[in-house]
Design a protein around this motif. Structure first.
Motif, short mmCIF file in Angstrom:
data_model
loop_
_atom_site.label_atom_id
_atom_site.label_comp_id
_atom_site.label_asym_id
_atom_site.label_seq_id
_atom_site.Cartn_x
_atom_site.Cartn_y
_atom_site.Cartn_z
N ASP A 222 0.92 -1.21 0.02
CA ASP A 222 -0.06 0.03 -0.02
C ASP A 222 0.67 1.38 0.00
O ASP A 222 0.52 2.03 -0.74
N ALA A 223 2.02 1.19 0.94
CA ALA A 223 2.79 2.43 0.65
C ALA A 223 3.54 2.56 -0.64
O ALA A 223 3.74 3.82 -1.08
N TRP A 226 0.88 4.22 -2.64
CA TRP A 226 0.63 5.43 -2.35
C TRP A 226 1.68 6.46 -3.13
O TRP A 226 1.43 7.51 -3.69
N ALA A 227 3.01 5.90 -2.92
CA ALA A 227 4.17 6.83 -3.82
C ALA A 227 4.01 6.99 -4.97
O ALA A 227 4.68 7.63 -5.66
N ARG A 230 -0.45 8.25 -5.63
CA ARG A 230 -1.07 9.49 -4.99
C ARG A 230 -0.25 10.57 -4.58
O ARG A 230 -0.43 11.70 -5.32
N SER A 231 0.91 10.13 -4.12
CA SER A 231 1.92 11.30 -3.99
C SER A 231 3.09 11.44 -5.15
O SER A 231 3.54 12.57 -5.40
N ASP A 233 5.83 10.32 -5.25
CA ASP A 233 7.18 10.61 -4.73
C ASP A 233 8.19 9.59 -5.34
O ASP A 233 9.27 9.80 -5.44
N TYR A 234 7.72 8.39 -5.51
CA TYR A 234 8.34 7.14 -6.33
C TYR A 234 9.12 7.95 -7.45
O TYR A 234 10.15 7.58 -7.78
N LEU A 258 -7.14 4.11 -1.02
CA LEU A 258 -6.44 4.60 -0.02
C LEU A 258 -6.85 6.02 0.57
O LEU A 258 -6.69 6.89 -0.34
N GLU A 260 -5.27 7.66 3.23
CA GLU A 260 -4.20 8.43 3.97
C GLU A 260 -2.97 7.78 3.78
O GLU A 260 -2.86 6.35 3.48
N LYS A 261 -1.86 8.42 3.85
CA LYS A 261 -0.63 7.78 3.64
C LYS A 261 -0.28 6.43 4.63
O LYS A 261 -0.40 6.59 5.93
N ALA A 266 7.64 2.34 2.00
CA ALA A 266 6.89 1.63 0.48
C ALA A 266 7.83 0.29 0.26
O ALA A 266 9.32 0.37 0.59
#
Length: 393
Positions: A222-223, A226-227, A230-231, A233-234, A258, A260-261, A266
């Motif tokens: 899930d992390a 998210w990365a 959603r964010s 960041d990856y 999801l 929330e973070k 990750a």
């Protein structure tokens, strides 16, 4: 703290446990290529294997009684072929089953703890009774199978299991006894860039007040979602251009659900592990400057063998009964092309240090890596076991 490493293979479990604070007093391995890999590494002062006391040969001929009461840990990965989902499922009558030798080492040395690893297939319904048989033998290693004067068994494993069950249900346990826990762990949940599920047995001698449980997962799928979705960041971390990122309209439903973070880190991906390495197929000159990073031709994709996507943890690296299989040990690029992982890339996926030396041709080294325990997973478990042993000392 002192330890014994059985069925050492290429040394993944042993290196991780060394990093956790255990110093091997005896390292046993019979395979010639694995022995030569260990020998080359132990000769280097900079190697995590430096000075390992290697015992070359069949574990069945090794006497451990001289180390009774002198070691804190016995560890190893008894050969897994009888139980592998990709193997022949012989299990009960397979002479390659080395758990009896692991149990003998525990019986003869009486360590404060042990750590043994095996494939997830050992937990499948077909082997449920045998799994319980192994666990009870580890708990009560002095309740041995009956033999005649020449050492030949006079009862089968089911009769031995029945005696172990009766022994285990007594009000008091005479003799050597261990508290054993077993769990299937996914190495990806602990920062290994590979979805590798293995069953881990951990036991503490009954006089050790361990109060222990398996370490909580530090990384999650899930992390990673998210990365990535959603964010983003990856993609930012890897400097992937916006046009080269996956279309967010095709994001997995799980990612969109999801709220929330996640609190975990990750999952680490193939890209995370190998992004700084030149592609050995298209950059052969640069790749040639890196040890064990050579292009291996012949990879192809077909149903059931599609390789490991770049932006997910790798599939489980395999050794294979008949050599290296096509799908699990391949990289699947975003454009749909595939190639075999180099030895260096495979070692990264198994979290071996870049300084590690491998002995043998590509196929043989890939076999060593496919059988190995990820160094990072071994270190995580080892540190938690070591912490408890120090606290209970």
């Amino acid at each position: 703290m002192k330890s014994i490493e059985l069925f050492a293979g290429a040394g993944g479990l042993g290196i991780g446990l060394c990093r956790a604070g255990f110093k091997p007093t005896k390292v046993v391995e019979w395979n010639r290529y694995c022995r030569e890999t260990i020998a080359e590494n132990r000769a280097s002062k900079a190697s995590p294997m430096a000075g390992w006391p290697q015992v070359e040969g069949d574990v069945r001929h090794v006497d451990f009684r001289d180390l009774e009461g002198k070691v804190d840990l016995v560890s190893g990965g008894p050969p897994c072929q009888p139980f592998s989902l990709g193997g022949k499922h012989r299990a009960y009558d397979d002479t390659r089953d080395m758990f009896p030798q692991a149990i003998r080492a525990v019986r003869e040395t009486r360590p404060r703890a042990f750590v043994f690893e095996n494939v997830k297939g050992l937990t499948r319904a077909t082997f449920r009774n045998y799994f319980e048989y192994i666990r009870l033998q580890l708990e009560h290693p002095e309740v041995t199978i009956k033999t005649d004067r020449d050492g030949r068994p006079t009862e089968d494993w089911t009769e031995h299991l029945a005696r172990l069950q009766k022994h285990a249900t007594q009000s008091k346990y005479p003799g050597l006894h261990y508290h054993v826990v077993a769990q299937v762990l996914n190495a990806a949940d602990y920062g290994v860039p590979q979805k590798r599920e293995r069953v881990i047995f951990v036991g503490f001698r009954s006089d050790v007040d361990a109060n222990w449980s398996f370490p909580v997962a530090t990384h999650s799928a899930d992390a990673l979602l998210w990365a990535q979705y959603r964010s983003e960041d990856y993609w930012d971390a890897h400097e992937v251009a916006k046009r080269a990122r996956p279309d967010l309209s095709a994001a997995p439903a799980r990612a969109l659900a999801l709220k929330e973070k996640p609190i975990e880190l990750a999952w680490r991906t193939v890209r995370d592990a190998i992004a700084d390495l030149p592609d050995p197929e298209f950059e052969p000159e640069a790749a040639a400057e890196i040890a064990y990073h050579r292009f291996q031709p012949g990879a192809r994709s077909y149903p059931g063998h599609t390789g490991s996507p770049l932006d997910e943890p790798a599939k489980t690296l395999k050794a294979g009964v008949h050599g290296v299989p096509g799908g699990e040990n391949m990289l699947a690029r975003p454009d749909g092309s595939v190639r075999y992982f180099s030895v260096r890339e495979s070692a990264r996926l198994q979290t071996f240090p870049d300084s590690f030396i491998f002995h043998g041709a590509w196929g043989e080294v890939m076999r060593q890596l496919g059988n190995a325990v990820p160094v990072r997973l071994a270190e995580v478990i080892g540190k938690d076991v070591a912490r408890k042993l120090r606290y209970a000392a």
